[in-house]
Design a protein around this motif. Sequence first.
Motif, short mmCIF file in Angstrom:
data_model
loop_
_atom_site.label_atom_id
_atom_site.label_comp_id
_atom_site.label_asym_id
_atom_site.label_seq_id
_atom_site.Cartn_x
_atom_site.Cartn_y
_atom_site.Cartn_z
N VAL A 403 0.84 -1.21 0.00
CA VAL A 403 0.00 0.00 0.00
C VAL A 403 0.87 1.25 0.00
N PHE A 404 2.05 1.17 0.64
CA PHE A 404 2.95 2.34 0.62
C PHE A 404 3.45 2.58 -0.81
N VAL A 405 3.90 1.53 -1.45
CA VAL A 405 4.45 1.66 -2.81
C VAL A 405 3.36 2.07 -3.80
N ASP A 406 2.19 1.49 -3.70
CA ASP A 406 1.13 1.76 -4.68
C ASP A 406 0.43 3.09 -4.46
N HIS A 407 0.39 3.59 -3.21
CA HIS A 407 -0.45 4.77 -2.96
C HIS A 407 0.28 5.96 -2.34
N VAL A 408 1.38 5.73 -1.61
CA VAL A 408 2.11 6.87 -1.03
C VAL A 408 3.22 7.34 -1.96
N VAL A 409 3.98 6.41 -2.52
CA VAL A 409 5.08 6.77 -3.43
C VAL A 409 4.59 7.66 -4.59
N PRO A 410 3.47 7.34 -5.24
CA PRO A 410 3.02 8.23 -6.34
C PRO A 410 2.76 9.66 -5.86
N ILE A 411 2.27 9.83 -4.64
CA ILE A 411 2.03 11.18 -4.11
C ILE A 411 3.36 11.89 -3.90
N LEU A 412 4.33 11.18 -3.31
CA LEU A 412 5.64 11.79 -3.06
C LEU A 412 6.30 12.19 -4.39
N ARG A 413 6.11 11.36 -5.41
CA ARG A 413 6.70 11.67 -6.72
C ARG A 413 6.02 12.89 -7.34
N ARG A 414 4.69 12.95 -7.21
CA ARG A 414 3.96 14.12 -7.78
C ARG A 414 4.41 15.40 -7.10
N ARG A 415 4.80 15.28 -5.82
CA ARG A 415 5.24 16.48 -5.10
C ARG A 415 6.72 16.76 -5.32
N GLY A 416 7.39 15.92 -6.14
CA GLY A 416 8.80 16.14 -6.44
C GLY A 416 9.71 15.79 -5.29
N LEU A 417 9.22 14.97 -4.36
CA LEU A 417 9.98 14.65 -3.14
C LEU A 417 10.73 13.33 -3.23
N PHE A 418 10.44 12.54 -4.26
CA PHE A 418 11.01 11.19 -4.30
C PHE A 418 11.27 10.77 -5.76
N ARG A 419 12.29 9.95 -5.96
CA ARG A 419 12.72 9.57 -7.31
C ARG A 419 11.61 8.84 -8.07
#
Length: 449
Positions: A403-419
């Motif tokens: 759930v972290f990879v599928d739903h939190v990582v995309p948000i962090l990426r959209r915010r420019g915070l994660f690769r």
Amino acid sequence: MGANPRQMSIGMNILGLGGHSSAWRYGEVDPLSYLDIGYYQNIARISERGTLDAIFLADGPALAGDPGGGPSGRLEPTLVLTAIALATERIGVIATASTSYNDPYNLARRLGSLDHLSGGRAAWNIVTTAGDAAARNFGLTGAPVHDDRYGRAEEFVDIAVKLWDSWEDDAIIADRARGVFADRAKVHTIDHEGAHFAVRGPLNIPRSPQGRPVLVQAGSSEHGKALAARRADAVFTAQTTLEDGQAFYAEMKARAAAFGRDPDSLKIMPGLSTVIGSTEAEALARQAELDEIQGIEAQLGQVAQRLQLDRKHLKLDEELPWHLIGDALRVENGSRGFFDAQINLARRERLTVRQLAGRIRSGHRLVAGSPEQIADTLEEWFVNGAADGFNLMPDMFPSGAQVFVDHVVPILRRRGLFRTEYTGPTLRDHLGLQRPASQYAAVPHAVAA
Ligand SMILES: Cc1cc2nc3c(=O)[nH]c(=O)nc-3n(C[C@H](O)[C@H](O)[C@H](O)COP(=O)(O)O)c2cc1C
């Protein structure tokens, strides 16, 4: 073109079957999955799909806790992480190993081998191992005192680094025609003679693809912070409030600078326990269900253990027994880092024992919420000077990682915070760390033939 935006690092800490000690009773996986390499490889593949920095394995050379209460044992981390490295291509592998119950040559060799086998993705989480249980497995009646543990640890780490450096980067020649495999002048004895160890060297394997394994330090006492500031590439820490996180972050960056280091060369990675639902209500319901299964008694037992208190002194709906909670001496046998993190939180917010138990999981800050709320708290600590990254402890595996990879990582990426993709092959590349040169480079000192 501006400099690359600062991005966070994220580790996945596979604590047994999940950060919640009752995860094994939830029925998501077989209770014996913690002995099944496929279980770890599956979580690692999920985490690599989310371009996380590393898989992290905590460890201690003793049965942690009550064998009757749940899967409290652990497979040896470097063996599990070797199998993970062979099942993945990019994600780093961080092995916890004790400086109190190993010796430098064998451990440097084991971790150097893992770094070769993984193509430069290995790290060592340096611990000194508190508690008497481990000590009794090595002929001692109790854990060495805190200061002595760290005195040994400081020397131990220096020897490991010397051994990893004992082959210079260009020592290997491999000239078949002339029959010259290596330049003897670039393979060095280390001739270490110290208070705890005498090690001649060199290591019996060449320097690894990323120069040396990454050094992570876990332990937030004075000695722990001093070791981290002098030697570590990253610190795994346990602050539970933004204020404490900011204070620790600023202190560690200043301490690193005081050793003449670039403060950015030391990454601060607080732990975060997560319970993620599609909504906050769903997450809280999942947490309540797990807590119900665990029972408040078990939760109180964890609070008592971390604060080195007898359970009978804890009253569920009262504050901690402050008159029994002394100063640093109390954590002679525990972890100062965990102790301070919980005491500061309970004292600052005047928490009851029940409230404290609900805020901490696996010794770390617990957040139960929607993917947006998890992303918000990661962003808050990251942009406000409290973290360069995080070590995640989901409540349960594999769903907590999924759930972290599928739903939190995309948000962090959209915010420019994660690769959005890995930019290099090694763990140092992922963490934005320099590849260190050998301390013996250009030193006219050859190994005796
Ligand atoms: C975040 C964090 C993680 C830790 N993980 C481990 C571990 O996996 N194994 C271990 O033996 N000790 C672990 N420790 C405890 C310390 O590394 C070590 O045992 C030491 O004695 C206590 O550290 P401190 O008093 O400097 O906090 C951890 C401590 C912290 C703060």
